[in-house]
Design an enzyme around this catalytic site. Structure first.
Site, PDB file in Angstrom:
ATOM      1  N   GLY A 269     -18.102 -38.770  28.437  1.00 27.63           N
ATOM      2  CA  GLY A 269     -18.444 -37.133  28.434  1.00 27.63           C
ATOM      3  C   GLY A 269     -19.012 -36.807  27.100  1.00 27.63           C
ATOM      4  N   GLU A 355     -11.592 -36.745  20.313  1.00 29.63           N
ATOM      5  CA  GLU A 355     -11.141 -37.440  21.633  1.00 29.63           C
ATOM      6  C   GLU A 355     -11.424 -39.040  21.499  1.00 29.63           C
ATOM      7  OE1 GLU A 355     -13.293 -36.414  25.642  1.00 29.63           O
ATOM      8  OE2 GLU A 355     -11.585 -35.260  25.739  1.00 29.63           O
TER       9      GLU A 355
HETATM   10  O1  F6P Z   1     -11.285 -33.296  28.733  1.00 30.30           O
HETATM   11  C1  F6P Z   1     -11.297 -34.455  29.232  1.00 30.30           C
HETATM   12  C2  F6P Z   1     -12.678 -34.968  29.849  1.00 30.30           C
HETATM   13  O2  F6P Z   1     -12.515 -35.731  30.826  1.00 30.30           O
HETATM   14  C3  F6P Z   1     -13.586 -34.962  28.745  1.00 30.30           C
HETATM   15  O3  F6P Z   1     -13.734 -36.300  28.359  1.00 30.30           O
HETATM   16  C4  F6P Z   1     -14.877 -34.655  29.488  1.00 30.30           C
HETATM   17  O4  F6P Z   1     -16.085 -34.538  28.510  1.00 30.30           O
HETATM   18  C5  F6P Z   1     -14.546 -33.192  30.256  1.00 30.30           C
HETATM   19  O5  F6P Z   1     -13.164 -33.799  30.642  1.00 30.30           O
HETATM   20  C6  F6P Z   1     -15.286 -32.855  31.255  1.00 30.30           C
HETATM   21  O6  F6P Z   1     -15.386 -33.859  32.130  1.00 30.30           O
HETATM   22  P1  F6P Z   1     -16.317 -33.938  33.561  1.00 30.30           P
HETATM   23  O7  F6P Z   1     -17.740 -33.925  33.095  1.00 30.30           O
HETATM   24  O8  F6P Z   1     -15.928 -34.830  34.456  1.00 30.30           O
HETATM   25  O9  F6P Z   1     -16.184 -32.485  34.219  1.00 30.30           O
END
Ligand code: F6P
Length: 551
Positions: A269, A355
């Site tokens: 992410g 992170e």
């Molecule tokens: O905060 C945790 C997390 O998994 C991040 O690593 C990621 O960027 C964010 O949540 C959003 O996740 P998603 O793109 O799956 O909505």
């Protein structure tokens, strides 16, 4: 490799001894001893010039740090990432953000599939869509062209897109409005949509998993907001697109997979802003500028992959970070862009760095107790920070290494603003390094009682990253520089820089608490006494039935 092997490497032990022997040396001495220092302790690549001469290092420190990188197998680890090995061990995934910016002709395989071909197919689909929206050919349900683009996402699905939009606003289509909704606080949605016409608004639902609570809540609200105005389910197709790895969830939400822009589980992410997650960026700056951004990333990738450690910008920055963190005991790093367009860059870097490297066990799962891992990143654009927290950096009791970022040529030329701006980078780095002794202060006629207050100890480390101009290409290189310096540090600390298990527990507990806050009947609370009492008080303040807790 285990925790003990880091502190037991010969380079680490030599660095400990070296630190003890040289800890009293001041940057003033280092510069006095070597007139060439300011020119020699520099490196450049992909349009970025790194001056690290004001870091508290000698040639010997740098030699030992490079030796440490070799002893930790950094070269082999870099090669493994570029090859597509599953180096994200706890998720059993490859880590291939470098494939997102690989040229079309390159081939990188994951489980037998050439992912570069997949990347370019999505880039082409994004470009075709972006052109249609930018040209006004893609129209809304009343036939009007799209004027507003709202990205709904959080974390890596928000911070990169906002940062890139702000950073490259100069290049953006000014007849389009871009907004970014991330917080589950309804205020974020309400403020972002209050003045928008639904028939001119495009929602991009950006979520790698398409399950994230905040994003899905905002996405459902967006759907309801839109339907309350359009009153036609069929109109959704023209106003909602998705960016995700989860086709089924996208379909279930009601977005046709034909309007989905795909990416893959080998893109983390926080490493995804140059994937389809960058759709809002491409809509803002156009496909050509987006490709220039990717070219900047790629140039720095190639430098990272091939340059010797001693001249390798991300390796040097990573090693200097290890030196400051593990030997000088600095707990934070301040990132200080002297560019208003980079105002969201520190926030973006917080996720990228913290992170990634906020980990407490080695790859083998052993608890890390003899060395520190990732530092805290924070910052604000200069010169604003100077009138706020720089006092502590200059005269406080904490050591805060600083990354100054600046550009020789402004995008908008306005009188002497730019020279004034840049004079402040150079002045701040100079003041931090050299300070001003009590004797110097007294020599200026300051009375003895006041002199200590007005003296600056100096010896505070900083680096300056200087580039010609804030272009899409430069931005790509700058981001890749930080991505790979994070990688370098994670490799030395022997941690998994690509998982994020630390965000899970809070998510699970919130899911349990939501019905306890919302239920009409009094819920039975089985938390600790503090959490129970807080939920109880909240329910009272909301006028909801009292709770049944253990107390
Ligand atoms: O905060 C945790 C997390 O998994 C991040 O690593 C990621 O960027 C964010 O949540 C959003 O996740 P998603 O793109 O799956 O909505």
């Amino acid at each position: 490799m285990t925790e003990s092997t880091l502190v037991q490497t010969s380079a680490w032990r030599a660095l400990v001894a070296h630190y003890q022997a040289n800890r009293a040396i001041h940057l003033r001495d280092l510069f006095a001893q070597d007139a060439m220092r300011g020119k020699q302790l520099t490196a450049q690549a992909a349009g970025l010039y790194l001056d690290y001469s004001k870091q508290r290092v000698t040639a010997e420190t740098l030699r030992l740090l490079a030796q440490l990188a070799r002893e930790r197998g950094l070269r082999a680890k870099i090669d493994a990432m570029f090859r597509g090995d599953k180096i994200n061990a706890t998720e059993n995934r490859a880590v291939l953000h470098i494939a997102l910016r690989a040229p079309r002709a390159e081939k990188i395989f994951v489980d037998g599939v050439n992912v570069v071909a997949q990347v370019h197919a999505v880039l082409d689909k994004m470009a075709a869509f972006a052109e249609r929206v930018r040209d006004g050919e893609w129209t809304g349900y009343t036939g009007k062209r799209i004027r507003n683009v709202l990205n709904i996402g959080i974390g890596g699905s928000d911070l990169g897109p906002v940062m890139a939009y702000e950073a490259l606003k100069y290049y953006s289509a000014r007849d389009l409005t871009f907004r970014f909704i991330s917080n589950v606080d309804g205020a974020d949605f309400i403020e972002a949509t209050r003045d928008l016409a639904a028939d001119e608004t495009l929602f991009i639902i950006s979520s790698k998993t398409f399950t994230t609570l905040e994003t899905m809540t905002n996405a459902r609200t967006a759907r309801a907001w839109f339907l309350a105005r359009a009153r036609d389910e069929n109109a959704i197709a023209k106003h909602f697109v998705a960016v995700s790895t989860n086709t089924d969830a996208v379909r279930q939400f009601g977005i046709d997979p034909a309007h989905m822009f795909e990416f893959w589980d080998w893109v983390g992410g926080r490493y995804s802003m140059d994937s389809a997650i960058g759709l809002s960026t491409m809509l803002a700056i156009g496909p050509e500028n987006f490709r220039a951004l990717l070219a900047g990333f790629h140039a720095l990738d190639e430098h990272f992959r091939t340059a010797p450690f001693e001249q390798n910008l991300p390796v040097l920055m990573g090693l200097l970070g290890v030196w400051n963190n593990n030997f000088l005991d600095a707990q934070t790093v301040a990132v200080l862009p002297y560019a208003q367009y980079l105002k969201r860059f520190p926030a973006y870097l917080q996720q990228l760095t913290m992170e990634s490297n906020g980990k407490h066990v080695t790859l083998a799962g052993e608890s890390i107790s003899t060395y520190q891992t990732g530092p805290i990143y924070w910052g604000e654009p200069g010169t604003n920070g100077q009138h706020s927290f720089y006092q502590l950096i200059h005269q406080g009791t904490k050591l805060i290494p600083c990354d100054f970022i600046g550009f020789a040529n402004p995008l908008d030329s306005l009188g002497d603003h730019h020279d004034i701006l840049m004079s402040n980078i150079f002045a701040q780095a100079e003041a931090l390094a050299f300070g001003k002794t009590i004797a110097q202060v007294e020599a200026e006629g300051v009375p003895a009682w006041l002199a200590p207050h007005r003296a600056f100890m100096g010896n505070r480390p900083s680096s300056v990253i200087l580039a010609d101009k804030l272009t899409p290409t430069t931005l790509g290189a700058l981001i890749a520089l930080y991505e790979h310096s994070v990688f370098t540090q994670g490799a030395l600390w022997d941690i998994d820089s690509f998982d994020q298990w630390g965000v899970e527990l809070g998510k699970v507990l919130a899911k349990k608490i939501i019905p306890e806050l919302e239920s009409v009947a009094a819920p039975a609370l089985r938390h600790d006494s503090s959490t129970n009492a807080l939920i109880q008080r909240y329910r009272q303040m909301r006028g909801r039935a009292d709770t049944d807790s253990d107390e």
